[in-house]
Every structure is written in structure tokens, then in C-alpha cells.
Design a protein around this motif. Sequence first.
Motif, short mmCIF file in Angstrom:
data_model
loop_
_atom_site.label_atom_id
_atom_site.label_comp_id
_atom_site.label_asym_id
_atom_site.label_seq_id
_atom_site.Cartn_x
_atom_site.Cartn_y
_atom_site.Cartn_z
N UNK A 1 26.34 45.97 22.18
CA UNK A 1 26.65 44.86 23.08
C UNK A 1 27.90 45.09 23.95
N UNK A 2 28.75 46.01 23.56
CA UNK A 2 29.94 46.31 24.35
C UNK A 2 29.60 47.12 25.60
N UNK A 3 28.53 47.87 25.54
CA UNK A 3 28.17 48.72 26.69
C UNK A 3 27.97 47.87 27.94
N UNK A 4 28.71 48.19 28.95
CA UNK A 4 28.63 47.45 30.20
C UNK A 4 29.48 46.20 30.22
N UNK B 1 33.83 55.82 28.63
CA UNK B 1 33.09 55.66 29.88
C UNK B 1 32.13 54.47 29.90
N UNK B 2 31.51 54.17 28.75
CA UNK B 2 30.52 53.09 28.71
C UNK B 2 30.94 51.90 27.85
N UNK B 3 31.86 52.12 26.92
CA UNK B 3 32.27 51.05 26.01
C UNK B 3 33.62 51.41 25.40
N UNK B 4 34.16 50.49 24.60
CA UNK B 4 35.37 50.76 23.84
C UNK B 4 34.98 51.42 22.52
N UNK B 5 35.91 52.19 21.96
CA UNK B 5 35.69 52.85 20.68
C UNK B 5 36.88 52.59 19.77
N UNK C 1 31.26 39.34 22.73
CA UNK C 1 29.84 39.68 22.62
C UNK C 1 29.45 40.06 21.20
N UNK C 2 30.31 39.79 20.23
CA UNK C 2 30.03 40.09 18.81
C UNK C 2 29.55 41.52 18.60
N UNK C 3 30.27 42.45 19.19
CA UNK C 3 29.86 43.86 19.13
C UNK C 3 30.53 44.64 18.01
N UNK D 1 22.19 51.89 13.65
CA UNK D 1 23.49 51.69 14.30
C UNK D 1 24.51 52.77 13.96
N UNK D 2 24.22 53.63 13.02
CA UNK D 2 25.17 54.65 12.61
C UNK D 2 25.54 55.60 13.75
N UNK D 3 24.71 55.67 14.75
CA UNK D 3 25.01 56.53 15.91
C UNK D 3 26.29 56.08 16.62
N UNK D 4 26.64 54.79 16.52
CA UNK D 4 27.85 54.30 17.18
C UNK D 4 29.11 54.79 16.49
N UNK D 5 29.06 54.94 15.18
CA UNK D 5 30.18 55.55 14.46
C UNK D 5 30.29 57.02 14.83
N UNK D 6 29.15 57.70 14.91
CA UNK D 6 29.15 59.11 15.32
C UNK D 6 29.74 59.27 16.72
N UNK D 7 29.37 58.37 17.63
CA UNK D 7 29.90 58.42 19.00
C UNK D 7 31.41 58.22 19.01
#
Length: 79
Positions: A8-11, A30-34, A52-54, A65-71
Motif C-alpha cells: 500500500x505504500x507504493x505510490x 524509488x517506489x516506497x519507503x523501507x 494506508x496501513x502499510x 508478503x515476504x518479498x517486501x522484507x527481501x526488498x
Amino acid sequence: MAFVILDPCRGEKSGECVTVCPVDCIEEGPEQFYIDPDICIDCGACVSVCPVDAIVEEYEMTPEQEKYLDEAEEFFANR
């Protein structure tokens, strides 16, 4: 355990999470916060201000969703 910022953070990239983080572990990509999982102290301050409860705790993520931790780990590894 660390917190993780999901799709939900993307964009959206509102940035309220950055201002409340007491250890400055959140950075804009580039696309979201980390959230840097090596620095996060698991305080949860960022969760309550995300419009946005992201943001979720690492243990709450689904396998999809584990890909977001990897990112996030990759983002901070390349800094």
C-alpha cells in the motif's frame, strides 16, 4: 523482529513514518519507503501514523508478503 512496509505504500509515500521513527531506520526508496530491519527497534511508532496501513510486524506477514522484507534488506545492503 522488525516492522516491514508493504505494497500500500507504493505510490503513496506519505512519509509520516519517517518523522516519528526514533532511530531513523526508515528511508525513501524509488517506489516506497523501507525499514532497515537491522536498525528497527520494534517500537511500532510508525504503525499508528501510516495513513494506508502499510506497516506490519515481520511475523504477521503472509508468505506472499515476504518479498517486501527481501526488498528492504536488498535496499539497505546496496547503500
